[in-house]
Motif scaffolding. Sequence first.
Motif, PDB file in Angstrom:
ATOM      1  N   THR A  78       0.555  -7.806   5.518  1.00 45.00           N
ATOM      2  CA  THR A  78      -0.429  -8.824   5.109  1.00 45.00           C
ATOM      3  C   THR A  78       0.090  -9.532   3.851  1.00 45.00           C
ATOM      4  O   THR A  78       1.063  -9.103   3.245  1.00 45.00           O
ATOM      5  CB  THR A  78      -1.800  -8.163   4.858  1.00 45.00           C
ATOM      6  N   ILE A 127      -6.802  -8.783  16.954  1.00 42.94           N
ATOM      7  CA  ILE A 127      -5.571  -8.204  17.495  1.00 42.94           C
ATOM      8  C   ILE A 127      -5.897  -7.524  18.820  1.00 42.94           C
ATOM      9  O   ILE A 127      -6.938  -6.870  18.943  1.00 42.94           O
ATOM     10  CB  ILE A 127      -4.984  -7.193  16.479  1.00 42.94           C
ATOM     11  N   ARG A 171      -7.190  -5.387   4.836  1.00 39.41           N
ATOM     12  CA  ARG A 171      -7.204  -6.831   5.035  1.00 39.41           C
ATOM     13  C   ARG A 171      -8.268  -7.259   6.042  1.00 39.41           C
ATOM     14  O   ARG A 171      -8.645  -8.425   6.074  1.00 39.41           O
ATOM     15  CB  ARG A 171      -5.804  -7.255   5.502  1.00 39.41           C
ATOM     16  N   THR A 200       2.438  -4.034   3.829  1.00 33.37           N
ATOM     17  CA  THR A 200       1.533  -3.739   4.950  1.00 33.37           C
ATOM     18  C   THR A 200       1.623  -4.780   6.060  1.00 33.37           C
ATOM     19  O   THR A 200       0.977  -4.632   7.092  1.00 33.37           O
ATOM     20  CB  THR A 200       0.070  -3.728   4.471  1.00 33.37           C
ATOM     21  N   PHE A 205     -13.537   4.931  21.664  1.00 33.94           N
ATOM     22  CA  PHE A 205     -12.167   5.265  22.075  1.00 33.94           C
ATOM     23  C   PHE A 205     -12.127   6.657  22.705  1.00 33.94           C
ATOM     24  O   PHE A 205     -12.943   7.525  22.382  1.00 33.94           O
ATOM     25  CB  PHE A 205     -11.223   5.285  20.871  1.00 33.94           C
ATOM     26  N   PHE A 251      -4.644  -2.617  13.995  1.00 32.26           N
ATOM     27  CA  PHE A 251      -3.711  -2.745  12.867  1.00 32.26           C
ATOM     28  C   PHE A 251      -2.579  -1.728  13.001  1.00 32.26           C
ATOM     29  O   PHE A 251      -1.408  -2.065  12.792  1.00 32.26           O
ATOM     30  CB  PHE A 251      -4.437  -2.546  11.525  1.00 32.26           C
ATOM     31  N   PHE A 273       1.189   1.199  10.596  1.00 34.00           N
ATOM     32  CA  PHE A 273       0.308   1.924   9.684  1.00 34.00           C
ATOM     33  C   PHE A 273      -0.654   0.894   9.104  1.00 34.00           C
ATOM     34  O   PHE A 273      -0.556  -0.297   9.413  1.00 34.00           O
ATOM     35  CB  PHE A 273       1.097   2.662   8.604  1.00 34.00           C
ATOM     36  N   ARG A 274      -1.581   1.350   8.256  1.00 32.11           N
ATOM     37  CA  ARG A 274      -2.523   0.389   7.691  1.00 32.11           C
ATOM     38  C   ARG A 274      -3.037   0.874   6.332  1.00 32.11           C
ATOM     39  O   ARG A 274      -2.985   2.062   6.030  1.00 32.11           O
ATOM     40  CB  ARG A 274      -3.709   0.167   8.625  1.00 32.11           C
ATOM     41  N   ASP A 275      -3.518  -0.090   5.552  1.00 30.99           N
ATOM     42  CA  ASP A 275      -4.269   0.225   4.337  1.00 30.99           C
ATOM     43  C   ASP A 275      -5.678   0.565   4.812  1.00 30.99           C
ATOM     44  O   ASP A 275      -6.456  -0.319   5.168  1.00 30.99           O
ATOM     45  CB  ASP A 275      -4.281  -0.992   3.408  1.00 30.99           C
ATOM     46  N   TYR A 276      -5.972   1.849   4.882  1.00 33.86           N
ATOM     47  CA  TYR A 276      -7.223   2.295   5.510  1.00 33.86           C
ATOM     48  C   TYR A 276      -8.427   2.171   4.587  1.00 33.86           C
ATOM     49  O   TYR A 276      -9.559   2.411   4.995  1.00 33.86           O
ATOM     50  CB  TYR A 276      -7.081   3.755   5.967  1.00 33.86           C
ATOM     51  N   ARG A 277      -8.194   1.839   3.338  1.00 37.38           N
ATOM     52  CA  ARG A 277      -9.305   1.828   2.376  1.00 37.38           C
ATOM     53  C   ARG A 277     -10.245   0.648   2.626  1.00 37.38           C
ATOM     54  O   ARG A 277      -9.915  -0.492   2.327  1.00 37.38           O
ATOM     55  CB  ARG A 277      -8.763   1.772   0.961  1.00 37.38           C
ATOM     56  N   ARG A 318       4.653   0.494   0.152  1.00 35.60           N
ATOM     57  CA  ARG A 318       5.263  -0.238   1.250  1.00 35.60           C
ATOM     58  C   ARG A 318       4.457  -1.474   1.603  1.00 35.60           C
ATOM     59  O   ARG A 318       3.231  -1.488   1.492  1.00 35.60           O
ATOM     60  CB  ARG A 318       5.349   0.664   2.503  1.00 35.60           C
ATOM     61  N   PHE A 340      -9.846   6.257  14.145  1.00 38.15           N
ATOM     62  CA  PHE A 340     -10.095   4.841  14.351  1.00 38.15           C
ATOM     63  C   PHE A 340     -11.593   4.613  14.534  1.00 38.15           C
ATOM     64  O   PHE A 340     -12.203   5.172  15.454  1.00 38.15           O
ATOM     65  CB  PHE A 340      -9.356   4.356  15.600  1.00 38.15           C
ATOM     66  N   PHE A 392       0.858  -1.183   0.000  1.00 37.40           N
ATOM     67  CA  PHE A 392       0.000   0.000   0.000  1.00 37.40           C
ATOM     68  C   PHE A 392       0.893   1.231   0.000  1.00 37.40           C
ATOM     69  O   PHE A 392       1.791   1.348   0.829  1.00 37.40           O
ATOM     70  CB  PHE A 392      -0.905  -0.019   1.240  1.00 37.40           C
TER      71      PHE A 392
END
Lengths: 360, 360, 360, 360
Positions: B79, D285, C125, B77, D264, C111, C117-121, B75, C102, B72
Motif C-alpha cells: 500500500t 479484491i 489500509r 505492505t 469461510f 489482502f 501478508f497484511r497489516d492486520y491492525r 516490510r 480472516f 508494517f
Amino acid sequence: MAGSIFGNILKVSTWGESHGAAVGAVVDGCPAGIALSEEYIQTFLDRRKPGQSDYSTKREESDNVKILSGVFEGRTTGTPISMLVENTSHHSADYSNIKDVFRPGHADYTFDAKYGFRDYRGGGRSSGRETIGRVAAGAVAMKILEEYGIEIFAYVTDIGNVSIDRTRFDRAEILKNPLYMPDHKAYEEASEYLDKLIEDKDSSGAKVECIIKGMPAGVGEPVFDKLDARLAYSIMSIGAVKGIEIGDGFDVVKATGSQNNDEFYMNEGEVAKKTNHSGGILGGISDGSDIIIRAAFKPTPSIFRKQSTVTVNGQDAEIEIKGRHDPIIAPRAVVVVESMAALTIADLLLMNKSCKAFTE
Amino acid sequence: MAGSIFGNILKVSTWGESHGAAVGAVVDGCPAGIALSEEYIQTFLDRRKPGQSDYSTKREESDNVKILSGVFEGRTTGTPISMLVENTSHHSADYSNIKDVFRPGHADYTFDAKYGFRDYRGGGRSSGRETIGRVAAGAVAMKILEEYGIEIFAYVTDIGNVSIDRTRFDRAEILKNPLYMPDHKAYEEASEYLDKLIEDKDSSGAKVECIIKGMPAGVGEPVFDKLDARLAYSIMSIGAVKGIEIGDGFDVVKATGSQNNDEFYMNEGEVAKKTNHSGGILGGISDGSDIIIRAAFKPTPSIFRKQSTVTVNGQDAEIEIKGRHDPIIAPRAVVVVESMAALTIADLLLMNKSCKAFTE
Amino acid sequence: MAGSIFGNILKVSTWGESHGAAVGAVVDGCPAGIALSEEYIQTFLDRRKPGQSDYSTKREESDNVKILSGVFEGRTTGTPISMLVENTSHHSADYSNIKDVFRPGHADYTFDAKYGFRDYRGGGRSSGRETIGRVAAGAVAMKILEEYGIEIFAYVTDIGNVSIDRTRFDRAEILKNPLYMPDHKAYEEASEYLDKLIEDKDSSGAKVECIIKGMPAGVGEPVFDKLDARLAYSIMSIGAVKGIEIGDGFDVVKATGSQNNDEFYMNEGEVAKKTNHSGGILGGISDGSDIIIRAAFKPTPSIFRKQSTVTVNGQDAEIEIKGRHDPIIAPRAVVVVESMAALTIADLLLMNKSCKAFTE
Amino acid sequence: MAGSIFGNILKVSTWGESHGAAVGAVVDGCPAGIALSEEYIQTFLDRRKPGQSDYSTKREESDNVKILSGVFEGRTTGTPISMLVENTSHHSADYSNIKDVFRPGHADYTFDAKYGFRDYRGGGRSSGRETIGRVAAGAVAMKILEEYGIEIFAYVTDIGNVSIDRTRFDRAEILKNPLYMPDHKAYEEASEYLDKLIEDKDSSGAKVECIIKGMPAGVGEPVFDKLDARLAYSIMSIGAVKGIEIGDGFDVVKATGSQNNDEFYMNEGEVAKKTNHSGGILGGISDGSDIIIRAAFKPTPSIFRKQSTVTVNGQDAEIEIKGRHDPIIAPRAVVVVESMAALTIADLLLMNKSCKAFTE
C-alpha cells in the motif's frame, strides 16, 4: 502501458510494424472545431517519405494518409482521430537473412530479450516506419498550435565534422536541400562527406536543432512534467537520438552564473530577456522566449560492411546487411522532431487551461 | 495532472514548498514484502542535505524522514508509502526582498505567468527542497533494485573547465570529497576554481555522470516509453539540468556507423558487446551492458552580484540576492540523479513483468 | 498503479493505514487562486468522524486535518496540496485476536491472497479510516465546484425495510439526525430498527442518494470516461458499496422507451427536460438536469456474533469480533459519497476546459 | 484524455463514428506470445452484429475485423494490436432529418453542449457501433484470460416484467435464442412482449447478468482501483447502462450483517465461502468465488412515436424517428458486457504481477 501512448490530455496511440498491413495513430483529446484535412497531414508525411534523394532509400512508398474518424465536414469533432497509412511496397523476403542474427546497433537483440521473439521483417515495430504515426499525430498538434500562433521548425546543423555557419543561416534554405540544412554551403560539404561514406559502406551521425517561436510564457508543469523534461522525453523517444540539449545545453558546464543567467528587462510593456541561455524555459515553464532544442542522432546502424555478431541461438556469426538504407538518419527525422515537439507543446498548452482560478 | 506524479506502475507523488510545514512523497505501487526502514532512506537524504561543506549552504536542516504508512513490521505492505520531512529552519523574513522582483535564472517569473501569483518564500515549490521527495522515493526504488542486483551510482565529472582524468577514476573517492568527484586531483582543482567564484560572487555549472550496473537485457518499452526516453524525462525534470546524454551522447554526431555500432559476441554463454557506445540501450530497451547517462547542470542562478531584472508590476529594477546559496548545484544533485534513475528503472522493471506470455 | 491515485486532471493520492502514524491525501492539479483553509476541510471531516451517536463508534478520534503544502496566504498555489490527519487513539493490542483468522465480509483474506501478508491492525489500509483522505480531498473539490455554482449533497433513504417518504423530504433535516435521513419519521423508525439489531449483535445495510445541483450541460467524456461511468467507478470504490444507480437505475428494466425518454422543451430560452429519468446524464455527458445517484451499502461486516471462518494457516475456526463497530456504515459514508462525487465532477469539469476550439 | 482510452496496463484506444470510414481499436500492452487470429475475434463481433433476428436492425453490416498490427505468425508480439472494421452499409441521407433536432434519450443535445457541434449521422461517436472497438479489444482480453483459465459469460435475465426462472437456468440456451436468455420459456414470453412493443412503436429495458468463473483470489487494488469499482466503471461506460450491482447488489440494503457475511471454511485444502453474497469480491479484491455483476439497460431511446423536443436553434419541435432500430438494446450488448468485464479483469491481472516481493 506498453508505452505506445503519448501525452496526458492530447493522447496519441501509435501502432504498426514495418511489414504489417499498415501503420497509424489515434489521437484522443484534440479539441473540437479545428480545421483538418488529409492534405494538410500529407504535407508533413511527405517530408519523412523515403526516396527523395541520394541520402534516403529508394523504396516507392507512397505513404498516403487516410483519416478514418474524428473529422466531420472538415473540422475535428473532439472524438478520436484515427489515421492510417498502408504499407504498400514491402517484400518480406528481403529480410529473411536477418531472421536468425542480431544486427549490431539495432533493437533485434533487445526485442528478443524483452518479448522472447520478434517480428524480424524490416525491424518490425522498431522500424523507422514507426515514426509515420508520430508525424501524422504531430500534424494534428501543429494545427492546434497554429491557433495559438506557435510555430515549430527544425533543421540539421551538423553532419560528421560539417557544421552550419550561423552567419549564413537561411531558414528558406532548409526545405530546399535534401539534408534540411539552413546553410547551403554546409549542405554541399555534408553531401560530399556522405558520398564518401556511401562508397565506404558506412553512415553518419548528425545534430538536429528545433526552434519553437511564439510560445506564451507560463506553459509547463513545475516538477516532473517540466516543459523541458517532456521535450527531452518525447524527442529522446525517437529512435537513434542519444543526446538532448535545451538552450545552452552542455555549454552550461563551463559557464558561470553571471554568464548563464538571462537578465530581465521591460520591452514595450512586456517582460523580456536580454539573452536566451535558458532556451526559453525556466523552472520547467516557458518564459516567452524561443524554445531551443538540440538532438544528437547516431549514424544509421544498417551499414553494408561485414560486422561481427551473434545468432539468436547464441553462436558467434558475421552479418553483411543488404538492401536499401539511408546513410544518415537525421534529415528524414527533422519532421519527426518537429512532430514530437508539437505534440509535447500542444499537450502542455491544453493542460494549462486548468491551472488558474476561474475568477480570473 | 499538475505534473507532480511520476511513474506508471511505481507512482510517486511529491509535494511541498521550501517554507511550508513539510515536504514529502507518497509512493504507490511498491511491491509488498520489501524490507524498508527510515534509517535506510535517511542515508540517501543525508547526501543531499545542505551544510556539509563550503560548497553547500550552512543552514541547519536536519531533514529527518518519517515513514507514515505502507510499512508494517519492517516490510512494505504493497500500500502507499507516505514519507515526510519537516521544514525546520526556514525564516520567511529572509525572502521578503524577492517578493516583488523576478530573480534572473529562477522560476519566479514563469510561476507568476502560469499561476497568476506564487509562494515567493525561498522559491516555494521550485526550491531545491522539492528534491527531498524525489530522494526519499528514490530510496524506495533503490531497495527494489537491490532485489534485482542492480546498482546505481553517480558522480561529478566536470566543474567549469576542470574534468576528471578517467585514468585516475576511483569510485571509492566519490563519497570522500564534498564535490562527489571520482578523481581526488580533479576535486582539488575544482575546489580552487569554486573558491575563486565564491570570492567573485559567482557560481559554476557542472556535469554529472550516472552508471547503472547489473541491468538485465530486455527492460524498456519500444516506442514512447523507451528506457532512454524515460531516463531523459526523469533526469531533465531535475531543476537546473539543461542537457542529457546516453552512451556516447553528442559524440555520435561525428561518428560513423562502423565506429558507433557495438558488435555482439558470445561471452561465456551470454550475449555481450565488444564496446558500449549505445550506453546500454538499443531501440529503447536495455541490452545488458552498463547504462551510462550524463547530465549538464547549469550554474546556481542565485549569485550575489547585482543583476538587472523587472518587478512583478512591470518595471525595470536591480536585484542583489542575499542569503546563503551553494556556488554549485551538481554535487548535492548527485543523489537526486541516482534517485530519478532508480525510480525510472524500477518502474520499467515492474512494467516488464507483464510483457511476456504466461506459458513461458 | 497500486490504485491509490484517483483522477485525470485533479489527481488525488491517498495513503495511510488505520494504525499507522497518520492518514492523508495529496491533491495534484487543483487550480491556483482558490480560497482554502483547514477549517473548511475540517467541516467535512467532522461529518465522517466516529463517536457522534449511538450508531457510530465511541472512539475519541479528533481527526484534525493539517494542510502541509499547496496553500499560501489562504489561497491554493496550483502545486500539490498535502493534507494529513494523525491517528491518535488506536490501541494495536485490540486487534491481536484477528491476526491469525480472516473476518467474514472483510478484506483480510483477499489482502493476504494478494500481498502474501497484511497489516492486520484494524483492517490496515482497508479500514474505514482510509476514507479520511477521500473526504479531505473531496473538500478541495467541493471548493472548486463552489466557483461553478455546483452543489452536492447526499443522505440516507433506506435502512433495512425503512424507506423515507418522499412527500416528507426535508433537506434541512439531513444534518439534524445522526442517520443523515431527510425524513424525521423515517429516522425514528430506522433508529428503532438499529437498536434492535445492536441488541441482536447484528448490523444493517442502507441506501444512500446523492444529488448534484447546478451542473452545466456538456460535462463528461463520450466513451469510457462517461460522467456516469466515472461516478460509478468513484462511488463503487468506497468500501461496502455493492450497487450503483444513475437516474431511474434498475427501474429502467421494466420501463418502455416512451416512458423513459425525457422530452426536451424550451424553458425561458434554455433547453430543459420535462422529466429526469436519465438522472442528468445522456450519452455519458451532463444534460443540465440534477444528477441523481444511489448507492447500496452492505451491513457492517464486523458483527459480534460467533461466525465460522478459517485461519491464515488453513484451518477451520470460529471468530467472535470484539471492540467497537458501527451497526451501520452508510450514515458516516454520506460525506464520503459526496466527496467522491465532488472529485469526479471537478476532474471532468477541468478536463472539459480543453474540449472546444479556441476560436469560440 | 478525451476518455476514449481504457485500462492501466492493457490499454485500449477505441475510435470511430457510425458513418465514418471505419471503427476500430488499438490494444497496447497485450503480452507477447499469445495466439490470436481474426477468426477468433470475429466470433465475438458476430454476436453483436445487427440483423440476426426480429429484435435487431436489418442492416447488412458484415462487420469483418482486420488485424493490422501486433500479430506475427499467429502470435501477439507485445506491440500494439490495431483492429479495424469498415463501415459498409451506411446511408448518410437517412439521418438528415435529425441534423437540426435533438432526439430525446440520445446524446445529441449533450454532444452539442460539450463540443459546440456534432457529427449527426447515426449518432456519430455515440452510436452503438462504438462498441465494435470494445468487442474487438475484449476478444484480445478473453484470449489472455484463457491462459489463466478464466471464463466470462453474460446473458439477459429480465425484459420488462419477464424474468428468468432460475430453476430453469440453462447455460446452453443462451446462445440459442436471439434474446440471449438462459431460460427458453422466459425468452418466449419476452418475445411476445417485444412483439407488442414493436407494434406500439415502443421499446423495452432489460437486465443483463455477467458471471466470471475461475477467478483466482487476490486480484484488484484496495482503494480506488477496486475490482468492483473498475467493473462498475467499465460496464457503466456502455451506453444505456443505468445501474450496476455486484453480488447481492441493492438487496444488501435490507440485509443484516449476519445474513450478508459469507462465512469461510476449508474445502479440500482451499479457502472457500459457504455463500457468495459478496459476488466474489471483498475489499475490492477477488475472493476466489464467482464474480457476479448485473447491469440495467434502458429501453432503446429511438422509438417511432412522435415526441416533443427542441431544435439546435432553441425552438420547440416534434420529432418522429424513422429508420431501423432495435426495440431492445440488451441482447446485442451481452457480448459488450463480457468484453468490458474481460478488459477489466485482464488489466487487473496484469497489474497484479507487480504487487508481491520478488523473493517469493
